[in-house]
Scaffold this motif. Structure first.
Motif, PDB file in Angstrom:
ATOM      1  N   ILE A   1       0.864  -1.184   0.000  1.00 44.06           N
ATOM      2  CA  ILE A   1       0.000   0.000   0.000  1.00 44.06           C
ATOM      3  C   ILE A   1       0.898   1.231   0.000  1.00 44.06           C
ATOM      4  O   ILE A   1       1.824   1.328   0.797  1.00 44.06           O
ATOM      5  N   GLU A   2       0.610   2.163  -0.895  1.00 42.82           N
ATOM      6  CA  GLU A   2       1.452   3.358  -1.024  1.00 42.82           C
ATOM      7  C   GLU A   2       0.815   4.615  -0.443  1.00 42.82           C
ATOM      8  O   GLU A   2       1.509   5.573  -0.160  1.00 42.82           O
ATOM      9  N   GLU A   3      -0.510   4.611  -0.271  1.00 41.60           N
ATOM     10  CA  GLU A   3      -1.185   5.809   0.232  1.00 41.60           C
ATOM     11  C   GLU A   3      -1.255   5.794   1.759  1.00 41.60           C
ATOM     12  O   GLU A   3      -0.971   4.780   2.381  1.00 41.60           O
ATOM     13  N   PRO A   4      -1.629   6.926   2.366  1.00 42.51           N
ATOM     14  CA  PRO A   4      -1.759   6.994   3.827  1.00 42.51           C
ATOM     15  C   PRO A   4      -2.776   5.967   4.332  1.00 42.51           C
ATOM     16  O   PRO A   4      -3.765   5.679   3.658  1.00 42.51           O
ATOM     17  N   VAL A   5      -2.512   5.428   5.522  1.00 44.31           N
ATOM     18  CA  VAL A   5      -3.385   4.397   6.078  1.00 44.31           C
ATOM     19  C   VAL A   5      -3.738   4.685   7.531  1.00 44.31           C
ATOM     20  O   VAL A   5      -3.043   5.413   8.236  1.00 44.31           O
ATOM     21  N   ALA A   6      -4.852   4.080   7.952  1.00 43.08           N
ATOM     22  CA  ALA A   6      -5.247   4.049   9.359  1.00 43.08           C
ATOM     23  C   ALA A   6      -5.077   2.610   9.817  1.00 43.08           C
ATOM     24  O   ALA A   6      -5.316   1.673   9.053  1.00 43.08           O
ATOM     25  N   LEU A   7      -4.659   2.433  11.038  1.00 39.67           N
ATOM     26  CA  LEU A   7      -4.342   1.106  11.549  1.00 39.67           C
ATOM     27  C   LEU A   7      -5.149   0.832  12.806  1.00 39.67           C
ATOM     28  O   LEU A   7      -5.200   1.654  13.718  1.00 39.67           O
ATOM     29  N   ASP A   8      -5.801  -0.332  12.840  1.00 40.46           N
ATOM     30  CA  ASP A   8      -6.530  -0.782  14.024  1.00 40.46           C
ATOM     31  C   ASP A   8      -5.863  -2.078  14.477  1.00 40.46           C
ATOM     32  O   ASP A   8      -5.783  -3.031  13.695  1.00 40.46           O
ATOM     33  N   VAL A   9      -5.349  -2.090  15.704  1.00 40.09           N
ATOM     34  CA  VAL A   9      -4.597  -3.242  16.206  1.00 40.09           C
ATOM     35  C   VAL A   9      -5.181  -3.689  17.541  1.00 40.09           C
ATOM     36  O   VAL A   9      -5.425  -2.867  18.426  1.00 40.09           O
ATOM     37  N   CYS A  10      -5.414  -4.994  17.670  1.00 37.73           N
ATOM     38  CA  CYS A  10      -5.847  -5.568  18.942  1.00 37.73           C
ATOM     39  C   CYS A  10      -4.847  -6.641  19.338  1.00 37.73           C
ATOM     40  O   CYS A  10      -4.682  -7.638  18.637  1.00 37.73           O
ATOM     41  N   PHE A  11      -4.165  -6.412  20.448  1.00 41.74           N
ATOM     42  CA  PHE A  11      -3.188  -7.366  20.966  1.00 41.74           C
ATOM     43  C   PHE A  11      -3.880  -8.257  21.994  1.00 41.74           C
ATOM     44  O   PHE A  11      -4.423  -7.759  22.973  1.00 41.74           O
ATOM     45  N   LEU A  12      -3.863  -9.556  21.773  1.00 35.86           N
ATOM     46  CA  LEU A  12      -4.289 -10.505  22.792  1.00 35.86           C
ATOM     47  C   LEU A  12      -2.999 -11.023  23.406  1.00 35.86           C
ATOM     48  O   LEU A  12      -2.241 -11.746  22.760  1.00 35.86           O
ATOM     49  N   MET A  13      -2.729 -10.613  24.654  1.00 33.40           N
ATOM     50  CA  MET A  13      -1.441 -10.919  25.267  1.00 33.40           C
ATOM     51  C   MET A  13      -1.528 -10.791  26.771  1.00 33.40           C
ATOM     52  O   MET A  13      -2.547 -10.372  27.313  1.00 33.40           O
ATOM     53  N   ASP A  14      -0.431 -11.128  27.454  1.00 32.04           N
ATOM     54  CA  ASP A  14      -0.370 -10.945  28.899  1.00 32.04           C
ATOM     55  C   ASP A  14      -0.141  -9.463  29.212  1.00 32.04           C
ATOM     56  O   ASP A  14      -0.083  -8.638  28.307  1.00 32.04           O
ATOM     57  N   ASP A  15      -0.008  -9.134  30.476  1.00 31.36           N
ATOM     58  CA  ASP A  15       0.144  -7.723  30.877  1.00 31.36           C
ATOM     59  C   ASP A  15       1.586  -7.230  30.842  1.00 31.36           C
ATOM     60  O   ASP A  15       1.869  -6.141  31.303  1.00 31.36           O
ATOM     61  N   LYS A  16       2.500  -8.011  30.296  1.00 25.03           N
ATOM     62  CA  LYS A  16       3.908  -7.605  30.285  1.00 25.03           C
ATOM     63  C   LYS A  16       4.219  -6.814  29.020  1.00 25.03           C
ATOM     64  O   LYS A  16       3.696  -7.097  27.957  1.00 25.03           O
ATOM     65  N   GLY A  17       5.085  -5.844  29.152  1.00 29.18           N
ATOM     66  CA  GLY A  17       5.515  -5.053  27.994  1.00 29.18           C
ATOM     67  C   GLY A  17       4.655  -3.819  27.778  1.00 29.18           C
ATOM     68  O   GLY A  17       3.468  -3.803  28.086  1.00 29.18           O
ATOM     69  N   ASP A  18       5.299  -2.796  27.253  1.00 32.29           N
ATOM     70  CA  ASP A  18       4.614  -1.539  26.962  1.00 32.29           C
ATOM     71  C   ASP A  18       3.882  -1.636  25.630  1.00 32.29           C
ATOM     72  O   ASP A  18       4.417  -2.171  24.653  1.00 32.29           O
ATOM     73  N   LEU A  19       2.692  -1.076  25.590  1.00 32.03           N
ATOM     74  CA  LEU A  19       1.896  -1.094  24.371  1.00 32.03           C
ATOM     75  C   LEU A  19       2.578  -0.307  23.254  1.00 32.03           C
ATOM     76  O   LEU A  19       2.556  -0.725  22.097  1.00 32.03           O
ATOM     77  N   ASP A  20       3.236   0.823  23.590  1.00 33.64           N
ATOM     78  CA  ASP A  20       3.895   1.619  22.548  1.00 33.64           C
ATOM     79  C   ASP A  20       5.048   0.866  21.889  1.00 33.64           C
ATOM     80  O   ASP A  20       5.284   1.006  20.690  1.00 33.64           O
ATOM     81  N   ASN A  21       5.764   0.029  22.646  1.00 35.88           N
ATOM     82  CA  ASN A  21       6.832  -0.782  22.047  1.00 35.88           C
ATOM     83  C   ASN A  21       6.265  -1.833  21.104  1.00 35.88           C
ATOM     84  O   ASN A  21       6.854  -2.137  20.067  1.00 35.88           O
ATOM     85  N   LYS A  22       5.126  -2.400  21.459  1.00 34.69           N
ATOM     86  CA  LYS A  22       4.474  -3.399  20.608  1.00 34.69           C
ATOM     87  C   LYS A  22       3.978  -2.754  19.312  1.00 34.69           C
ATOM     88  O   LYS A  22       4.122  -3.315  18.230  1.00 34.69           O
TER      89      LYS A  22
END
Length: 118
Positions: A53-74
């Motif tokens: 994809i070459e044009e601007p995009v919007a991203l929707d992300v759902c992480f199913l994970m444990d409570d470890k780690g920062d969301l911004d790093n993911k």
């Protein structure tokens, strides 16, 4: 307008904390490389052949994970993975992000991704 949905199985590593320094340069930890390679094969299997994809995009992300780690790093790892797997040309084209985390057992970790071109 393009709408692409897929999921990535496994825990997303925190890329920021997994860089090593050696011989005067930074390089990613093996877990980062393994995640990107695994993601590439999962994306190819789910989407088949696709053009970046070459044009601007919007991203929707759902992480199913444990409570470890920062969301911004993911999220940063997902940005870089999308670019390295050639789903998007450059992560600078991501204009909007909606991200959330749902708690599950570590063995059930996966990430749902929806990309919409604007």
């Amino acid at each position: 307008m393009t709408n692409i949905k897929f999921e990535l199985f496994g825990k997303v590593p925190s890329k920021k904390n997994l860089y090593k320094i050696g011989r005067g340069r930074f390089y990613p930890d093996q877990s980062v490389t393994e995640f990107v390679n695994s993601s590439y094969s999962q994306i190819k299997k789910q989407l088949g052949s696709f053009k970046p994809i070459e044009e601007p995009v919007a991203l929707d992300v759902c992480f199913l994970m444990d409570d470890k780690g920062d969301l911004d790093n993911k999220i940063s790892m997902i940005f870089d993975t999308l670019q390295e797997c050639k789903v998007i040309v450059n992560d600078r084209q991501i204009r909007r992000v909606n991200a959330r985390r749902e708690k599950v057992r570590p063995k059930d970790s996966k990430t749902f991704i929806n990309i919409v071109s604007e």
